[in-house]
Design a protein around this motif. Sequence first.
Motif, PDB file in Angstrom:
ATOM      1  N   GLY A   1      23.484  13.879  69.582  1.00 27.09           N
ATOM      2  CA  GLY A   1      24.075  14.172  68.285  1.00 27.09           C
ATOM      3  C   GLY A   1      23.791  13.074  67.279  1.00 27.09           C
ATOM      4  O   GLY A   1      22.837  12.309  67.401  1.00 27.09           O
ATOM      5  N   GLY A   2      24.639  12.986  66.260  1.00 27.15           N
ATOM      6  CA  GLY A   2      24.481  11.951  65.244  1.00 27.15           C
ATOM      7  C   GLY A   2      24.201  12.475  63.858  1.00 27.15           C
ATOM      8  O   GLY A   2      24.225  11.700  62.888  1.00 27.15           O
ATOM      9  N   TRP A   3      23.965  13.804  63.730  1.00 22.96           N
ATOM     10  CA  TRP A   3      23.658  14.346  62.408  1.00 22.96           C
ATOM     11  C   TRP A   3      24.822  14.148  61.442  1.00 22.96           C
ATOM     12  O   TRP A   3      24.606  14.045  60.228  1.00 22.96           O
ATOM     13  N   GLY A   4      26.026  14.096  61.963  1.00 20.41           N
ATOM     14  CA  GLY A   4      27.199  13.920  61.110  1.00 20.41           C
ATOM     15  C   GLY A   4      27.631  12.478  60.944  1.00 20.41           C
ATOM     16  O   GLY A   4      28.721  12.211  60.445  1.00 20.41           O
ATOM     17  N   SER A   5      26.775  11.543  61.352  1.00 18.69           N
ATOM     18  CA  SER A   5      27.065  10.116  61.195  1.00 18.69           C
ATOM     19  C   SER A   5      26.316   9.604  59.965  1.00 18.69           C
ATOM     20  O   SER A   5      25.083   9.640  59.919  1.00 18.69           O
TER      21      SER A   5
ATOM     22  N   GLN B   1      22.402   7.690  54.260  1.00 24.55           N
ATOM     23  CA  GLN B   1      21.555   7.983  55.413  1.00 24.55           C
ATOM     24  C   GLN B   1      22.400   8.606  56.501  1.00 24.55           C
ATOM     25  O   GLN B   1      23.564   8.238  56.665  1.00 24.55           O
ATOM     26  N   ASN B   2      21.810   9.545  57.236  1.00 27.51           N
ATOM     27  CA  ASN B   2      22.533  10.094  58.378  1.00 27.51           C
ATOM     28  C   ASN B   2      21.701   9.977  59.649  1.00 27.51           C
ATOM     29  O   ASN B   2      20.469   9.843  59.608  1.00 27.51           O
ATOM     30  N   GLY B   3      22.384  10.041  60.780  1.00 28.35           N
ATOM     31  CA  GLY B   3      21.739   9.815  62.066  1.00 28.35           C
ATOM     32  C   GLY B   3      21.141  11.060  62.669  1.00 28.35           C
ATOM     33  O   GLY B   3      21.169  12.155  62.089  1.00 28.35           O
ATOM     34  N   TYR B   4      20.617  10.891  63.883  1.00 23.70           N
ATOM     35  CA  TYR B   4      19.976  11.967  64.638  1.00 23.70           C
ATOM     36  C   TYR B   4      19.743  11.452  66.049  1.00 23.70           C
ATOM     37  O   TYR B   4      19.751  10.224  66.278  1.00 23.70           O
ATOM     38  N   PRO B   5      19.552  12.320  67.023  1.00 24.19           N
ATOM     39  CA  PRO B   5      19.307  11.850  68.391  1.00 24.19           C
ATOM     40  C   PRO B   5      18.070  10.955  68.464  1.00 24.19           C
ATOM     41  O   PRO B   5      17.014  11.296  67.929  1.00 24.19           O
ATOM     42  N   GLY B   6      18.230   9.790  69.073  1.00 25.33           N
ATOM     43  CA  GLY B   6      17.125   8.836  69.184  1.00 25.33           C
ATOM     44  C   GLY B   6      17.074   7.818  68.074  1.00 25.33           C
ATOM     45  O   GLY B   6      16.268   6.878  68.127  1.00 25.33           O
TER      46      GLY B   6
ATOM     47  N   HIS C   1      31.114  14.884  66.827  1.00 21.40           N
ATOM     48  CA  HIS C   1      30.980  14.131  68.071  1.00 21.40           C
ATOM     49  C   HIS C   1      29.529  13.698  68.281  1.00 21.40           C
ATOM     50  O   HIS C   1      28.587  14.456  68.031  1.00 21.40           O
ATOM     51  N   PHE C   2      29.342  12.455  68.726  1.00 12.87           N
ATOM     52  CA  PHE C   2      28.016  11.969  69.116  1.00 12.87           C
ATOM     53  C   PHE C   2      28.178  10.834  70.115  1.00 12.87           C
ATOM     54  O   PHE C   2      29.265  10.291  70.283  1.00 12.87           O
ATOM     55  N   GLU C   3      27.094  10.513  70.801  1.00 14.07           N
ATOM     56  CA  GLU C   3      27.091   9.440  71.782  1.00 14.07           C
ATOM     57  C   GLU C   3      26.006   8.430  71.432  1.00 14.07           C
ATOM     58  O   GLU C   3      24.948   8.793  70.908  1.00 14.07           O
ATOM     59  N   PHE C   4      26.261   7.178  71.758  1.00 11.64           N
ATOM     60  CA  PHE C   4      25.301   6.123  71.434  1.00 11.64           C
ATOM     61  C   PHE C   4      25.497   4.958  72.390  1.00 11.64           C
ATOM     62  O   PHE C   4      26.556   4.815  73.016  1.00 11.64           O
ATOM     63  N   LEU C   5      24.471   4.140  72.506  1.00 17.10           N
ATOM     64  CA  LEU C   5      24.543   2.942  73.335  1.00 17.10           C
ATOM     65  C   LEU C   5      24.411   1.714  72.445  1.00 17.10           C
ATOM     66  O   LEU C   5      23.545   1.676  71.562  1.00 17.10           O
ATOM     67  N   HIS C   6      25.268   0.735  72.679  1.00 16.22           N
ATOM     68  CA  HIS C   6      25.219  -0.531  71.959  1.00 16.22           C
ATOM     69  C   HIS C   6      24.755  -1.649  72.895  1.00 16.22           C
ATOM     70  O   HIS C   6      25.180  -1.722  74.051  1.00 16.22           O
ATOM     71  N   PHE C   7      23.905  -2.515  72.345  1.00 15.39           N
ATOM     72  CA  PHE C   7      23.488  -3.742  73.020  1.00 15.39           C
ATOM     73  C   PHE C   7      23.960  -4.890  72.159  1.00 15.39           C
ATOM     74  O   PHE C   7      23.557  -5.030  70.998  1.00 15.39           O
ATOM     75  N   TYR C   8      24.838  -5.750  72.699  1.00 20.36           N
ATOM     76  CA  TYR C   8      25.434  -6.851  71.953  1.00 20.36           C
ATOM     77  C   TYR C   8      24.800  -8.180  72.373  1.00 20.36           C
ATOM     78  O   TYR C   8      24.675  -8.470  73.564  1.00 20.36           O
ATOM     79  N   PHE C   9      24.465  -8.994  71.375  1.00 22.03           N
ATOM     80  CA  PHE C   9      23.903 -10.315  71.657  1.00 22.03           C
ATOM     81  C   PHE C   9      24.091 -11.210  70.444  1.00 22.03           C
ATOM     82  O   PHE C   9      24.349 -10.740  69.326  1.00 22.03           O
ATOM     83  N   HIS C  10      23.978 -12.524  70.674  1.00 20.10           N
ATOM     84  CA  HIS C  10      24.119 -13.506  69.603  1.00 20.10           C
ATOM     85  C   HIS C  10      22.744 -14.044  69.200  1.00 20.10           C
ATOM     86  O   HIS C  10      21.760 -13.885  69.926  1.00 20.10           O
ATOM     87  N   GLN C  11      22.720 -14.718  68.057  1.00 18.66           N
ATOM     88  CA  GLN C  11      21.475 -15.326  67.593  1.00 18.66           C
ATOM     89  C   GLN C  11      20.977 -16.357  68.601  1.00 18.66           C
ATOM     90  O   GLN C  11      19.765 -16.505  68.796  1.00 18.66           O
ATOM     91  N   ALA C  12      21.884 -17.061  69.267  1.00 16.33           N
ATOM     92  CA  ALA C  12      21.471 -18.058  70.265  1.00 16.33           C
ATOM     93  C   ALA C  12      20.724 -17.397  71.421  1.00 16.33           C
ATOM     94  O   ALA C  12      19.799 -17.991  71.981  1.00 16.33           O
TER      95      ALA C  12
ATOM     96  N   PRO D   1      10.226   4.491  70.109  1.00 13.90           N
ATOM     97  CA  PRO D   1      10.147   5.180  71.401  1.00 13.90           C
ATOM     98  C   PRO D   1      10.410   4.284  72.600  1.00 13.90           C
ATOM     99  O   PRO D   1      11.005   4.729  73.593  1.00 13.90           O
ATOM    100  N   LEU D   2       9.998   3.011  72.533  1.00 12.53           N
ATOM    101  CA  LEU D   2      10.226   2.117  73.664  1.00 12.53           C
ATOM    102  C   LEU D   2      11.720   1.837  73.852  1.00 12.53           C
ATOM    103  O   LEU D   2      12.215   1.800  74.987  1.00 12.53           O
ATOM    104  N   LEU D   3      12.426   1.634  72.766  1.00 16.01           N
ATOM    105  CA  LEU D   3      13.867   1.420  72.875  1.00 16.01           C
ATOM    106  C   LEU D   3      14.574   2.685  73.346  1.00 16.01           C
ATOM    107  O   LEU D   3      15.516   2.624  74.146  1.00 16.01           O
ATOM    108  N   GLU D   4      14.117   3.845  72.873  1.00 20.01           N
ATOM    109  CA  GLU D   4      14.705   5.106  73.337  1.00 20.01           C
ATOM    110  C   GLU D   4      14.542   5.250  74.850  1.00 20.01           C
ATOM    111  O   GLU D   4      15.480   5.621  75.562  1.00 20.01           O
ATOM    112  N   GLN D   5      13.349   4.965  75.358  1.00 17.79           N
ATOM    113  CA  GLN D   5      13.095   5.080  76.798  1.00 17.79           C
ATOM    114  C   GLN D   5      13.932   4.065  77.573  1.00 17.79           C
ATOM    115  O   GLN D   5      14.438   4.363  78.668  1.00 17.79           O
TER     116      GLN D   5
END
Length: 235
Positions: A54-58, A68-73, A91-102, A130-134
């Motif tokens: 999902g994500g079209w409604g984000s 701007q609005n989202g979309y799958p991928g 409703h939509f699903e997403f993955l977050h990757f958290y990191f610091h500048q260090a 595409p690499l991040l999606e995979q």
Amino acid sequence: MEYEVFKILIEEGACAERTLCLPDGLAFAHWSNGGGEIDYHKPAHHTLSVYVEGGWGSWRLERGKPVQNGYPGAVCLFADGADSSWRLREHFEFLHFYFHQADLARAAEQVWDAEPGAYEPVPDYFFRDPLLEQSVQLLLASDWTDPAQSLGADHLAQWMLLHVAKGYTRHRGPLPDVRGRLSPAQAARVRDFVEANLAECGFSDHSQFTRAFRRHFGVSPSAVRPDVAGSEAGV
């Protein structure tokens, strides 16, 4: 989990389906969300977001208006210190990757011997990679409770850091050319080592060592090429 974006999503009612905290502080979170408005105000960390379903409604907002609005991928890169506002309508699903500048600086220094701070992420929203999606699909297909698979996720997180550093940052100069000379980071480590071990050579301070070095080699330590220092000083 101490990341601000994570805390804000929890406070706004988003559901953290799964979380994975890695040994060095990096973290993943698989989210689902269904509505509302969210503001991120200058978080002290970076967040890489990849839409899974999902994500079209984000919508991303600027001055309260959707731009701007989202979309799958879709991929979004939230840089530390950057504000952003969002309106969610389905409703939509997403993955977050958290990191610091260090974390980013350490990865770049280890692989490219880059100066700390040479790579600073540029905020960007709703682009394709595409690499991040995979990579995200691979993460979601793995069992985060399995130590072996979480170790694989750790390796993938390191790759993602380098991918971000190489493709989505402001480069403050080219990668150092280490052929035939010390890179800035290498030179700094050598200088720190020498200054920390002057007493072992019988010198009380750096200026005394520099004078003795110049008398012996005819040049100051900073002027000596690595090959000269290695051949004459027995390094």
